[in-house]
Design a protein around this motif. Structure first.
Motif, short mmCIF file in Angstrom:
data_model
loop_
_atom_site.label_atom_id
_atom_site.label_comp_id
_atom_site.label_asym_id
_atom_site.label_seq_id
_atom_site.Cartn_x
_atom_site.Cartn_y
_atom_site.Cartn_z
N LYS A 144 0.84 -1.21 0.00
CA LYS A 144 0.00 0.00 0.00
C LYS A 144 0.87 1.26 0.00
N ALA A 145 0.55 2.15 -0.93
CA ALA A 145 1.36 3.36 -1.10
C ALA A 145 1.07 4.38 0.00
N LYS A 146 2.04 5.30 0.25
CA LYS A 146 1.81 6.44 1.13
C LYS A 146 0.57 7.17 0.58
N PRO A 147 -0.36 7.65 1.37
CA PRO A 147 -0.34 7.93 2.80
C PRO A 147 -0.60 6.73 3.72
N ASP A 148 -0.68 5.50 3.16
CA ASP A 148 -0.81 4.35 4.05
C ASP A 148 0.50 4.24 4.86
N PRO A 149 0.41 3.90 6.14
CA PRO A 149 1.62 3.88 6.98
C PRO A 149 2.52 2.66 6.77
N GLU A 150 2.12 1.71 5.88
CA GLU A 150 2.84 0.43 5.77
C GLU A 150 4.36 0.59 5.65
N VAL A 151 4.81 1.49 4.78
CA VAL A 151 6.25 1.62 4.51
C VAL A 151 7.03 1.97 5.78
N PHE A 152 6.48 2.87 6.61
CA PHE A 152 7.20 3.29 7.82
C PHE A 152 7.04 2.26 8.95
N ALA A 174 1.88 13.25 0.94
CA ALA A 174 1.43 11.87 1.17
C ALA A 174 2.34 11.17 2.17
N GLY A 175 3.62 11.51 2.14
CA GLY A 175 4.60 10.89 3.04
C GLY A 175 4.42 11.38 4.47
N VAL A 176 4.15 12.66 4.63
CA VAL A 176 3.90 13.20 5.98
C VAL A 176 2.66 12.52 6.55
N ALA A 177 1.63 12.40 5.73
CA ALA A 177 0.40 11.75 6.19
C ALA A 177 0.68 10.30 6.59
N ALA A 178 1.53 9.61 5.80
CA ALA A 178 1.87 8.21 6.11
C ALA A 178 2.57 8.12 7.47
N ALA A 179 3.48 9.05 7.73
CA ALA A 179 4.21 9.04 9.01
C ALA A 179 3.24 9.28 10.17
N LYS A 180 2.35 10.23 10.01
CA LYS A 180 1.39 10.52 11.08
C LYS A 180 0.44 9.33 11.27
N ASN A 181 0.04 8.70 10.15
CA ASN A 181 -0.82 7.51 10.25
C ASN A 181 -0.10 6.35 10.94
N ALA A 182 1.23 6.37 10.89
CA ALA A 182 2.02 5.32 11.56
C ALA A 182 2.22 5.64 13.05
#
Ligand code: B16
Ligand code: MG
Length: 219
Positions: A144-152, A174-182
């Motif tokens: 799942k791509a950012k903003p999904d937190p999977e990568v982090f 999208a990356g900031v959102a992914a980090a916050k979602n993580a």
């Protein structure tokens, strides 16, 4: 600043500026397709996967193509992009990054990469930073791509560090959102007006050290 155990870095826009090479290759493809693709449009591709990037360009040109055709175009773009990446050297590491990474090492802070790019390892090798990362999570490892937190979250898991003890460095919305979602602290690298969701924003790593991180991450 206490209890930071790991720093997770995005690649494009944080460690190096490969966005210019992505733009060159996408622009050539867009020209061939008769699509007027501008640098302003290019902002929308930052942090986004290769196929999604192509789809955004096709949307700009109101063009709908079958999946096989899209695969061929994405492959062609990537071939041209890799020709540009292959000329990269360590001189392209963004200012202050090398010093900051060295300082983290000295302090025993773990370092990981969390990038949407499927070419991340190739790029790190070209700029001589491959050995600096204890974990590398790239576009080949996540579903799942950012903003999904999977990568982090995967990067934190590989490092063996809880998300609340991780700091993410990101240049894309999208990356900031992914980090916050993580559930991680996020330092935006770029313009505060664009990265307003980040916990703090820096313009570059020049003169930056862990002491400049504004929060106390709880024990
Ligand atoms: P590739 P990041 C992202 O890297 C780029 O920002 C984005 O523009 C690109 O489309 C994506 O990688 C995929 O790259 O075609 O090499 O797999 O910012 O997540 O490090
Ligand atoms: Mg980026």
């Amino acid at each position: 600043m206490t209890n930071i155990e790991a720093c997770i870095f995005d690649l494009d826009g944080v460690i190096v500026d490969t966005a210019v090479y992505h733009f060159k290759a996408w622009k050539n493809l867009a020209d061939e397709l008769g699509i007027d693709f501008t640098e302003e449009h290019n902002e929308r591709l930052k942090g986004v996967s290769r196929m999604r990037s192509l789809e955004i360009i096709l949307e700009i040109g109101s063009l709908d193509l079958p999946a096989v055709e899209k695969e061929k175009l994405a492959f062609r773009k990537n071939t041209e992009y890799l020709e540009l990446v292959n000329q990269m050297t360590a001189a392209e590491i963004l200012p202050g990054v090398t010093t900051f990474l060295a300082d983290l090492k000295v302090r025993g802070i773990k370092i990981a990469l969390g990038s949407a790019s499927k070419n991340a390892r190739t790029i790190l090798e070209k700029i001589n930073l491959l050995n600096q990362f204890e974990a590398i999570v790239d576009g080949t490892l996540v579903q799942k791509a950012k903003p999904d937190p999977e990568v982090f979250l995967l990067a934190a898991r590989l490092l063996g560090v809880a998300p609340e003890h991780c700091v993410v460095f990101e240049d894309a919305l999208a990356g900031v959102a992914a980090a916050k979602n993580a559930g991680m602290y996020c330092v935006g690298v770029g313009k505060p007006e664009i990265l307003s969701q980040a916990d703090q924003v820096i313009s570059s790593f020049e003169g930056f050290s862990l002491e400049h991180i504004k929060t106390d991450i709880p024990a």
